[in-house]
Write a protein that holds these residues in place. Structure first.
Motif, PDB file in Angstrom:
ATOM      1  N   ASN A   1       0.864  -1.372  -0.127  1.00 18.32           N
ATOM      2  CA  ASN A   1       0.091   0.105  -0.156  1.00 18.32           C
ATOM      3  C   ASN A   1       0.788   1.270   0.107  1.00 18.32           C
ATOM      4  O   ASN A   1       0.568   2.352   0.951  1.00 18.32           O
ATOM      5  CB  ASN A   1      -0.979  -0.025   1.145  1.00 18.32           C
ATOM      6  CG  ASN A   1      -1.942  -0.861   1.157  1.00 18.32           C
ATOM      7  OD1 ASN A   1      -2.670  -1.169  -0.097  1.00 18.32           O
ATOM      8  ND2 ASN A   1      -1.896  -1.662   2.182  1.00 18.32           N
ATOM      9  N   LYS A   2       1.920   1.354  -0.974  1.00 15.51           N
ATOM     10  CA  LYS A   2       2.704   2.547  -0.903  1.00 15.51           C
ATOM     11  C   LYS A   2       1.740   3.568  -1.721  1.00 15.51           C
ATOM     12  O   LYS A   2       1.391   3.452  -2.667  1.00 15.51           O
ATOM     13  CB  LYS A   2       4.052   2.101  -1.816  1.00 15.51           C
ATOM     14  CG  LYS A   2       5.015   3.166  -1.766  1.00 15.51           C
ATOM     15  CD  LYS A   2       5.606   3.607  -0.654  1.00 15.51           C
ATOM     16  CE  LYS A   2       6.681   4.627  -0.833  1.00 15.51           C
ATOM     17  NZ  LYS A   2       7.428   5.024   0.445  1.00 15.51           N
ATOM     18  N   GLU A   3       1.985   4.632  -0.988  1.00 20.67           N
ATOM     19  CA  GLU A   3       1.050   5.994  -1.719  1.00 20.67           C
ATOM     20  C   GLU A   3       1.881   6.368  -2.905  1.00 20.67           C
ATOM     21  O   GLU A   3       3.242   6.731  -2.773  1.00 20.67           O
ATOM     22  CB  GLU A   3       0.778   6.915  -0.514  1.00 20.67           C
ATOM     23  CG  GLU A   3      -0.100   6.493   0.420  1.00 20.67           C
ATOM     24  CD  GLU A   3      -0.429   7.531   1.674  1.00 20.67           C
ATOM     25  OE1 GLU A   3       0.538   8.221   1.745  1.00 20.67           O
ATOM     26  OE2 GLU A   3      -1.453   7.425   2.381  1.00 20.67           O
TER      27      GLU A   3
ATOM     28  N   PHE B   1       2.086   9.765  -5.132  1.00 17.77           N
ATOM     29  CA  PHE B   1       1.328  11.311  -5.201  1.00 17.77           C
ATOM     30  C   PHE B   1       1.853  11.785  -6.585  1.00 17.77           C
ATOM     31  O   PHE B   1       2.980  11.481  -7.478  1.00 17.77           O
ATOM     32  CB  PHE B   1       1.921  12.078  -4.299  1.00 17.77           C
ATOM     33  CG  PHE B   1       1.429  11.912  -2.966  1.00 17.77           C
ATOM     34  CD1 PHE B   1       0.388  12.343  -2.405  1.00 17.77           C
ATOM     35  CD2 PHE B   1       2.334  10.925  -2.155  1.00 17.77           C
ATOM     36  CE1 PHE B   1      -0.156  11.884  -1.054  1.00 17.77           C
ATOM     37  CE2 PHE B   1       1.856  10.430  -0.922  1.00 17.77           C
ATOM     38  CZ  PHE B   1       0.698  11.062  -0.242  1.00 17.77           C
TER      39      PHE B   1
ATOM     40  N   GLY C   1      -2.860   7.286  -6.267  1.00 21.10           N
ATOM     41  CA  GLY C   1      -3.216   5.749  -6.083  1.00 21.10           C
ATOM     42  C   GLY C   1      -2.080   4.932  -5.226  1.00 21.10           C
ATOM     43  O   GLY C   1      -1.520   5.645  -4.375  1.00 21.10           O
ATOM     44  N   TYR C   2      -2.232   3.596  -5.253  1.00 18.28           N
ATOM     45  CA  TYR C   2      -1.346   2.945  -4.385  1.00 18.28           C
ATOM     46  C   TYR C   2      -0.455   1.914  -5.501  1.00 18.28           C
ATOM     47  O   TYR C   2      -1.017   1.500  -6.404  1.00 18.28           O
ATOM     48  CB  TYR C   2      -1.955   2.109  -3.481  1.00 18.28           C
ATOM     49  CG  TYR C   2      -2.811   3.017  -2.504  1.00 18.28           C
ATOM     50  CD1 TYR C   2      -2.052   3.518  -1.229  1.00 18.28           C
ATOM     51  CD2 TYR C   2      -4.213   3.454  -2.544  1.00 18.28           C
ATOM     52  CE1 TYR C   2      -2.811   4.350  -0.407  1.00 18.28           C
ATOM     53  CE2 TYR C   2      -4.781   4.249  -1.902  1.00 18.28           C
ATOM     54  CZ  TYR C   2      -4.075   4.787  -0.596  1.00 18.28           C
ATOM     55  OH  TYR C   2      -4.720   5.535   0.306  1.00 18.28           O
TER      56      TYR C   2
ATOM     57  N   LEU D   1      -2.806  12.598  -3.826  1.00 19.77           N
ATOM     58  CA  LEU D   1      -2.832  11.160  -3.726  1.00 19.77           C
ATOM     59  C   LEU D   1      -3.158  10.423  -5.268  1.00 19.77           C
ATOM     60  O   LEU D   1      -4.476  10.813  -5.603  1.00 19.77           O
ATOM     61  CB  LEU D   1      -3.727  10.635  -2.657  1.00 19.77           C
ATOM     62  CG  LEU D   1      -3.484   8.966  -2.563  1.00 19.77           C
ATOM     63  CD1 LEU D   1      -2.018   8.438  -2.288  1.00 19.77           C
ATOM     64  CD2 LEU D   1      -4.536   8.682  -1.476  1.00 19.77           C
TER      65      LEU D   1
END
Length: 106
Positions: A42-44, A46, A54-55, A52
């Motif tokens: 779940n690494k954000e 940007f 997504g992941y 944000l």
């Protein structure tokens, strides 16, 4: 200076052993070895506007465990989920930081 590099590499391996998952690394020739990989599912991510977007799934691999990191190699975790190494995010003295793409659960 070489002594300090060896200490950094060993410390990195210890961190991956404690925080990482035991995985099977498979290179493009089909050769396999067992290594520890820190997988973050779940690494954000940007956008350029700091919004944000997504992941993504990322992984951290010690260089001493893998001589040459090849895009397209595979990692299979303890849950039998297989990831393809899709890209290199960053390379340090002791580690590769990579993007992973889930391919299949065996």
């Amino acid at each position: 200076m070489s002594f300090i590099r060896e200490i950094v590499k060993e410390a990195s391996r210890t961190v991956n052993t404690v925080l990482g998952d035991l995985c099977v690394f498979t290179n493009k020739d089909g050769d396999q070895r067992t290594i520890y990989v820190v997988i973050d599912k779940n690494k954000e991510v940007f956008s350029e506007y700091n919004v944000l977007a997504g992941y993504q799934t990322t992984g951290t691999i010690c260089k001493v465990d893998v001589e040459d990191l090849l895009i397209g190699c595979h990692i299979t975790d303890e849950d039998l989920m297989t990831y393809r190494i899709d890209g290199l995010i960053k390379e340090t003295l002791s580690k590769y930081y990579v993007t992973l793409v889930a391919e299949s659960a065996c």
